[in-house]
Design a protein around this motif. Structure first.
Motif, PDB file in Angstrom:
ATOM      1  N   ARG A 127       0.804  -1.215   0.000  1.00 37.87           N
ATOM      2  CA  ARG A 127       0.000   0.000   0.000  1.00 37.87           C
ATOM      3  C   ARG A 127       0.842   1.272   0.000  1.00 37.87           C
ATOM      4  NH1 ARG A 127      -3.661  -4.102  -0.193  1.00 37.87           N
ATOM      5  NH2 ARG A 127      -2.648  -4.858   1.689  1.00 37.87           N
ATOM      6  N   GLY A 128       2.150   1.149   0.278  1.00 37.06           N
ATOM      7  CA  GLY A 128       3.013   2.320   0.221  1.00 37.06           C
ATOM      8  C   GLY A 128       3.524   2.583  -1.182  1.00 37.06           C
ATOM      9  N   PHE A 129       3.792   1.514  -1.938  1.00 35.90           N
ATOM     10  CA  PHE A 129       4.279   1.683  -3.305  1.00 35.90           C
ATOM     11  C   PHE A 129       3.290   1.206  -4.361  1.00 35.90           C
ATOM     12  CE2 PHE A 129       6.176  -0.549  -6.956  1.00 35.90           C
ATOM     13  CZ  PHE A 129       6.548   0.583  -7.684  1.00 35.90           C
ATOM     14  N   LEU A 130       2.909  -0.089  -4.322  1.00 38.79           N
ATOM     15  CA  LEU A 130       2.167  -0.673  -5.429  1.00 38.79           C
ATOM     16  C   LEU A 130       0.802  -0.027  -5.628  1.00 38.79           C
ATOM     17  CD1 LEU A 130       2.385  -2.823  -7.611  1.00 38.79           C
ATOM     18  CD2 LEU A 130       1.271  -4.442  -6.044  1.00 38.79           C
ATOM     19  N   GLN A 131       0.044   0.159  -4.555  1.00 35.39           N
ATOM     20  CA  GLN A 131      -1.282   0.769  -4.686  1.00 35.39           C
ATOM     21  C   GLN A 131      -1.211   2.175  -5.295  1.00 35.39           C
ATOM     22  OE1 GLN A 131      -4.529  -0.313  -3.588  1.00 35.39           O
ATOM     23  NE2 GLN A 131      -5.443   1.625  -4.187  1.00 35.39           N
TER      24      GLN A 131
END
Length: 251
Positions: A127-131
């Motif tokens: 959720r910090g990068f991919l989302q």
């Protein structure tokens, strides 16, 4: 689009590669999985490696603790546990093997640091990068669904439970990903909100799924129960921000 897809693919490959390496390291060092799971650090390390390969990829950790973010943190910590408690109650009604033994609370403290570390390590990647990266090309809702699919498929150790089990598990990861995506709106992707949500999931599984995590009936029930809040969010969320807009990662 090719550049975007390539980076997502490299990230996923790095996640699986680091997972395999850390899984082997865990076995070599004879580390107890109950206390620490090194593979849970794969998403954050994959992102760090990705940022070294592609120098224009950046990440800003957001730890804001204003009243709105604190409210979201509290909600993120309470809601998943309550939903899993509902799964537990339904499982008992259906005579599934779901029993909370009296030693669970005392057994929690030695494994809690590993749970926290794993939750933060995963969420920085998912959720910090991919989302947010998905949201550069897709709507918020689709980005949450895509992230949930990759998050679920990453749990390769569950493949041995069969196709039906994995489909049930993916129903859970996709639905819970939609829920945490909704919680993250307006928080500038506060990593504490996502991590507390993940930690609450870990705690719920620890207390309510003792010795029954691989039970197909329980996992299917879990997936269905999680689908309910996901559908509520999907039908009630602001259509402009949740369905239609392709946005840049919040700053």
């Amino acid at each position: 689009m090719k550049k975007f897809s390539g980076r997502v693919l490299v990230f996923i490959l790095l996640v699986f590669t680091v997972t395999l390496v850390f899984g082997g390291l865990q076995e070599i060092l004879s580390l107890n999985y109950s206390f620490v799971m090194l593979p849970q650090l794969a998403p954050v390390l994959a992102f760090l490696l990705l940022s070294l390969i592609f120098r224009d990829i950046s990440f800003t950790l957001n730890f804001k603790a204003d009243p709105w973010n604190i409210y979201k943190m509290v909600l993120a910590f309470i809601l998943p546990f309550l939903i899993l408690f509902k799964v537990y109650l339904i499982g008992n009604m259906m005579d599934f093997p779901m029993i909370i033994t009296k030693h669970r609370l005392s057994a929690l403290w030695p494994v809690l640091p590993g749970m926290i570390l794993g939750a933060v390590g995963e969420e920085i990647g998912w959720r910090g990068f991919l989302q947010p990266y998905f949201e550069k090309k897709f709507s918020v809702l689709l980005s949450g669904i895509f992230t949930g699919i990759f998050w679920g498929l990453w749990h390769a150790q569950l493949y041995a439970n069969g196709v039906a089990f994995m489909l049930s598990f993916l129903l859970f990861t996709v639905s819970s990903s939609v829920v945490v995506t909704w919680m993250l709106r307006g928080t500038s992707y506060n990593i504490l909100v996502a991590s507390l949500f993940h930690l609450s999931l870990n705690l719920g599984f620890f207390f309510f799924f003792e010795g029954s995590l691989n039970h197909i009936g329980i996992m299917l029930t879990n997936g269905i129960v999680w689908t309910i809040p996901a559908l509520i969010i999907g039908f009630s969320a602001n259509k402009q921000t949740f369905y239609n807009d392709v946005i840049k990662a919040e700053s």
